[in-house]
Scaffold this motif. Structure first.
Motif, PDB file in Angstrom:
ATOM      1  N   ILE A 134       0.830  -1.214   0.000  1.00 39.25           N
ATOM      2  CA  ILE A 134       0.000   0.000   0.000  1.00 39.25           C
ATOM      3  C   ILE A 134       0.866   1.267   0.000  1.00 39.25           C
ATOM      4  CG2 ILE A 134      -0.333   0.084   2.523  1.00 39.25           C
ATOM      5  CD1 ILE A 134      -3.348   0.712   1.702  1.00 39.25           C
ATOM      6  N   PHE A 135       2.001   1.238   0.726  1.00 35.88           N
ATOM      7  CA  PHE A 135       2.851   2.438   0.753  1.00 35.88           C
ATOM      8  C   PHE A 135       3.595   2.608  -0.579  1.00 35.88           C
ATOM      9  CE2 PHE A 135       3.335   2.894   5.691  1.00 35.88           C
ATOM     10  CZ  PHE A 135       1.978   3.181   5.773  1.00 35.88           C
ATOM     11  N   ILE A 158       1.156   4.362  -2.631  1.00 32.04           N
ATOM     12  CA  ILE A 158       1.062   5.778  -2.239  1.00 32.04           C
ATOM     13  C   ILE A 158       2.246   6.559  -2.802  1.00 32.04           C
ATOM     14  CG2 ILE A 158       1.288   7.312  -0.226  1.00 32.04           C
ATOM     15  CD1 ILE A 158      -0.689   5.458   1.242  1.00 32.04           C
ATOM     16  N   PHE A 160       3.520  11.797   4.345  1.00 26.53           N
ATOM     17  CA  PHE A 160       2.101  12.102   4.140  1.00 26.53           C
ATOM     18  C   PHE A 160       1.335  11.906   5.447  1.00 26.53           C
ATOM     19  CE2 PHE A 160       0.889   7.560   3.991  1.00 26.53           C
ATOM     20  CZ  PHE A 160       2.131   6.985   3.729  1.00 26.53           C
ATOM     21  N   LEU A 161       0.135  12.501   5.506  1.00 26.94           N
ATOM     22  CA  LEU A 161      -0.670  12.378   6.729  1.00 26.94           C
ATOM     23  C   LEU A 161      -1.197  10.961   6.890  1.00 26.94           C
ATOM     24  CD1 LEU A 161      -2.793  15.683   6.718  1.00 26.94           C
ATOM     25  CD2 LEU A 161      -0.666  15.199   7.967  1.00 26.94           C
ATOM     26  N   ASP A 162      -1.101  10.441   8.117  1.00 28.92           N
ATOM     27  CA  ASP A 162      -1.708   9.140   8.434  1.00 28.92           C
ATOM     28  C   ASP A 162      -3.223   9.277   8.370  1.00 28.92           C
ATOM     29  OD1 ASP A 162      -2.791   6.852   9.996  1.00 28.92           O
ATOM     30  OD2 ASP A 162      -0.686   6.476  10.472  1.00 28.92           O
ATOM     31  N   VAL A 163      -3.869   8.329   7.716  1.00 27.02           N
ATOM     32  CA  VAL A 163      -5.317   8.409   7.517  1.00 27.02           C
ATOM     33  C   VAL A 163      -6.082   8.242   8.842  1.00 27.02           C
ATOM     34  CG1 VAL A 163      -5.742   5.947   7.003  1.00 27.02           C
ATOM     35  CG2 VAL A 163      -7.105   7.702   5.861  1.00 27.02           C
ATOM     36  N   ASN A 164      -5.463   7.606   9.828  1.00 21.60           N
ATOM     37  CA  ASN A 164      -6.058   7.454  11.174  1.00 21.60           C
ATOM     38  C   ASN A 164      -5.134   8.085  12.205  1.00 21.60           C
ATOM     39  OD1 ASN A 164      -7.105   4.276  10.057  1.00 21.60           O
ATOM     40  ND2 ASN A 164      -8.493   5.945  10.558  1.00 21.60           N
ATOM     41  N   LEU A 223       3.329  10.118   8.365  1.00 23.57           N
ATOM     42  CA  LEU A 223       4.117   8.913   8.103  1.00 23.57           C
ATOM     43  C   LEU A 223       5.264   9.287   7.173  1.00 23.57           C
ATOM     44  CD1 LEU A 223       1.198   6.392   7.472  1.00 23.57           C
ATOM     45  CD2 LEU A 223       2.661   6.514   9.500  1.00 23.57           C
ATOM     46  N   ASN A 248       7.391   1.149  14.294  1.00 29.35           N
ATOM     47  CA  ASN A 248       7.009  -0.204  14.712  1.00 29.35           C
ATOM     48  C   ASN A 248       7.691  -1.201  13.781  1.00 29.35           C
ATOM     49  OD1 ASN A 248       5.207   0.964  16.596  1.00 29.35           O
ATOM     50  ND2 ASN A 248       3.595   1.089  15.039  1.00 29.35           N
ATOM     51  N   GLY A 274       3.670  -4.195  16.628  1.00 28.61           N
ATOM     52  CA  GLY A 274       2.499  -3.505  16.074  1.00 28.61           C
ATOM     53  C   GLY A 274       2.641  -3.073  14.631  1.00 28.61           C
ATOM     54  N   GLN A 275       3.685  -3.559  13.917  1.00 26.91           N
ATOM     55  CA  GLN A 275       3.818  -3.178  12.505  1.00 26.91           C
ATOM     56  C   GLN A 275       2.717  -3.843  11.685  1.00 26.91           C
ATOM     57  OE1 GLN A 275       7.621  -4.057  10.620  1.00 26.91           O
ATOM     58  NE2 GLN A 275       7.135  -2.771   8.857  1.00 26.91           N
ATOM     59  N   LEU A 276       1.944  -3.024  10.999  1.00 27.75           N
ATOM     60  CA  LEU A 276       0.861  -3.526  10.147  1.00 27.75           C
ATOM     61  C   LEU A 276       1.241  -3.435   8.678  1.00 27.75           C
ATOM     62  CD1 LEU A 276      -2.194  -1.874  11.950  1.00 27.75           C
ATOM     63  CD2 LEU A 276      -1.450  -4.267  12.073  1.00 27.75           C
ATOM     64  N   VAL A 277       1.954  -2.370   8.315  1.00 29.99           N
ATOM     65  CA  VAL A 277       2.370  -2.192   6.922  1.00 29.99           C
ATOM     66  C   VAL A 277       3.866  -2.495   6.835  1.00 29.99           C
ATOM     67  CG1 VAL A 277       2.559  -0.589   4.991  1.00 29.99           C
ATOM     68  CG2 VAL A 277       0.591  -0.439   6.541  1.00 29.99           C
ATOM     69  N   HIS A 304       8.651   2.453   7.989  1.00 25.11           N
ATOM     70  CA  HIS A 304       8.164   3.824   8.090  1.00 25.11           C
ATOM     71  C   HIS A 304       8.306   4.342   9.506  1.00 25.11           C
ATOM     72  CE1 HIS A 304       4.762   1.107   8.928  1.00 25.11           C
ATOM     73  NE2 HIS A 304       4.355   2.032   9.783  1.00 25.11           N
ATOM     74  N   HIS A 351       6.421   7.055  12.272  1.00 22.94           N
ATOM     75  CA  HIS A 351       5.312   7.924  12.626  1.00 22.94           C
ATOM     76  C   HIS A 351       5.916   9.168  13.288  1.00 22.94           C
ATOM     77  CE1 HIS A 351       2.160   4.659  12.448  1.00 22.94           C
ATOM     78  NE2 HIS A 351       3.250   3.909  12.593  1.00 22.94           N
TER      79      HIS A 351
HETATM   80  P1  5GP Z   1       2.086   0.533  11.524  1.00 23.85           P
HETATM   81  O1  5GP Z   1       1.144  -0.076  12.527  1.00 23.85           O
HETATM   82  O2  5GP Z   1       2.445  -0.427  10.405  1.00 23.85           O
HETATM   83  O3  5GP Z   1       3.285   1.167  12.172  1.00 23.85           O
HETATM   84  O4  5GP Z   1       1.281   1.758  10.917  1.00 23.85           O
HETATM   85  C1  5GP Z   1       0.677   1.771   9.680  1.00 23.85           C
HETATM   86  C2  5GP Z   1      -0.055   3.108   9.594  1.00 23.85           C
HETATM   87  O5  5GP Z   1      -0.449   3.307   8.239  1.00 23.85           O
HETATM   88  C3  5GP Z   1      -1.339   3.192  10.441  1.00 23.85           C
HETATM   89  O6  5GP Z   1      -1.214   4.238  11.388  1.00 23.85           O
HETATM   90  C4  5GP Z   1      -2.449   3.461   9.429  1.00 23.85           C
HETATM   91  O7  5GP Z   1      -3.398   4.391   9.888  1.00 23.85           O
HETATM   92  C5  5GP Z   1      -1.669   3.993   8.223  1.00 23.85           C
HETATM   93  N1  5GP Z   1      -2.281   3.690   6.940  1.00 23.85           N
HETATM   94  C6  5GP Z   1      -2.652   2.455   6.483  1.00 23.85           C
HETATM   95  N2  5GP Z   1      -3.179   2.551   5.251  1.00 23.85           N
HETATM   96  C7  5GP Z   1      -3.117   3.865   4.910  1.00 23.85           C
HETATM   97  C8  5GP Z   1      -3.518   4.582   3.726  1.00 23.85           C
HETATM   98  O8  5GP Z   1      -4.025   4.027   2.755  1.00 23.85           O
HETATM   99  N3  5GP Z   1      -3.306   5.920   3.720  1.00 23.85           N
HETATM  100  C9  5GP Z   1      -2.747   6.582   4.788  1.00 23.85           C
HETATM  101  N4  5GP Z   1      -2.582   7.912   4.685  1.00 23.85           N
HETATM  102  N5  5GP Z   1      -2.356   5.926   5.918  1.00 23.85           N
HETATM  103  C10 5GP Z   1      -2.546   4.593   5.977  1.00 23.85           C
END
Ligand code: 5GP
Ligand code: ZN
Length: 150
Positions: A11-12, A15, A34-38, A46, A92, A98-101, A105, A107
């Motif tokens: 996904i990144f 982006i 870029f701005l984190d969506v959440n 991020l 992360n 807690g790494q999801l992506v 990266h 934060h």
């Molecule tokens: P992690 O948990 O891997 O450190 O954080 C991944 C971050 O990527 C999360 O805070 C999540 O909100 C952000 N994120 C995931 N998908 C997208 C996206 O499509 N766009 C943006 N701007 N942020 C995203």
């Protein structure tokens, strides 16, 4: 063709390539931010390498330097324009952290007085000996990494 490694399912990477839209706040040859969506707080950014590297351990040395420089620029801009009094830089790495992506990266999280976001709790070592032994053991393993210029 990009000079950076790409994972077409990431996904990144999408982006960075612009195939998924994002609110960009900074970019240079090595880095995209870029701005984190959440957002954890307003202005949560991020900072990612343009190249696809899964974790901090996979980053080429020069890319790490470029990321730190970019984080400094972004954090300075946040302090100037978002009114935050401070910021956290958090990366992360791997699932337990807690790494999801899995595109490395950082934060950059703006912090405001009394924002109620608390850091994790501080523990304690049994005694000085336990702490020194642990430090020695990590130091032994860190030395080869320094030689490889990780
Ligand atoms: P992690 O948990 O891997 O450190 O954080 C991944 C971050 O990527 C999360 O805070 C999540 O909100 C952000 N994120 C995931 N998908 C997208 C996206 O499509 N766009 C943006 N701007 N942020 C995203
Ligand atoms: Zn990627």
């Amino acid at each position: 063709m990009s000079k950076h490694p790409v994972d077409e399912n990431c996904i990144f990477c999408k982006i960075v390539a612009g195939t998924i839209p994002s609110a960009c706040v900074y970019e240079d040859e090595e880095v995209y931010a870029f701005l984190d969506v959440n957002p954890i707080s307003r202005g949560h950014v991020l900072v990612v390498p343009r190249g696809h590297y899964r974790t901090l351990l996979n980053l080429p040395a020069g890319t790490g330097e470029a990321l730190v420089s970019a984080m400094r620029v972004v954090a300075g801009a946040l302090m100037e324009h978002c009114g935050c009094g401070g910021f956290n830089c958090i990366s992360n790495n791997f699932s337990p952290a807690g790494q999801l992506v899995f595109h490395s990266h950082w934060h950059v999280v703006p912090r405001f007085d009394g924002d109620g976001l608390s850091a994790w709790p501080g523990g304690k070592y049994k005694d000085d000996t336990e702490m020194r032994q642990l430090a020695e053991s990590i130091k032994e393993r860190a030395a080869p990494a320094r030689r490889r210029n990780l």
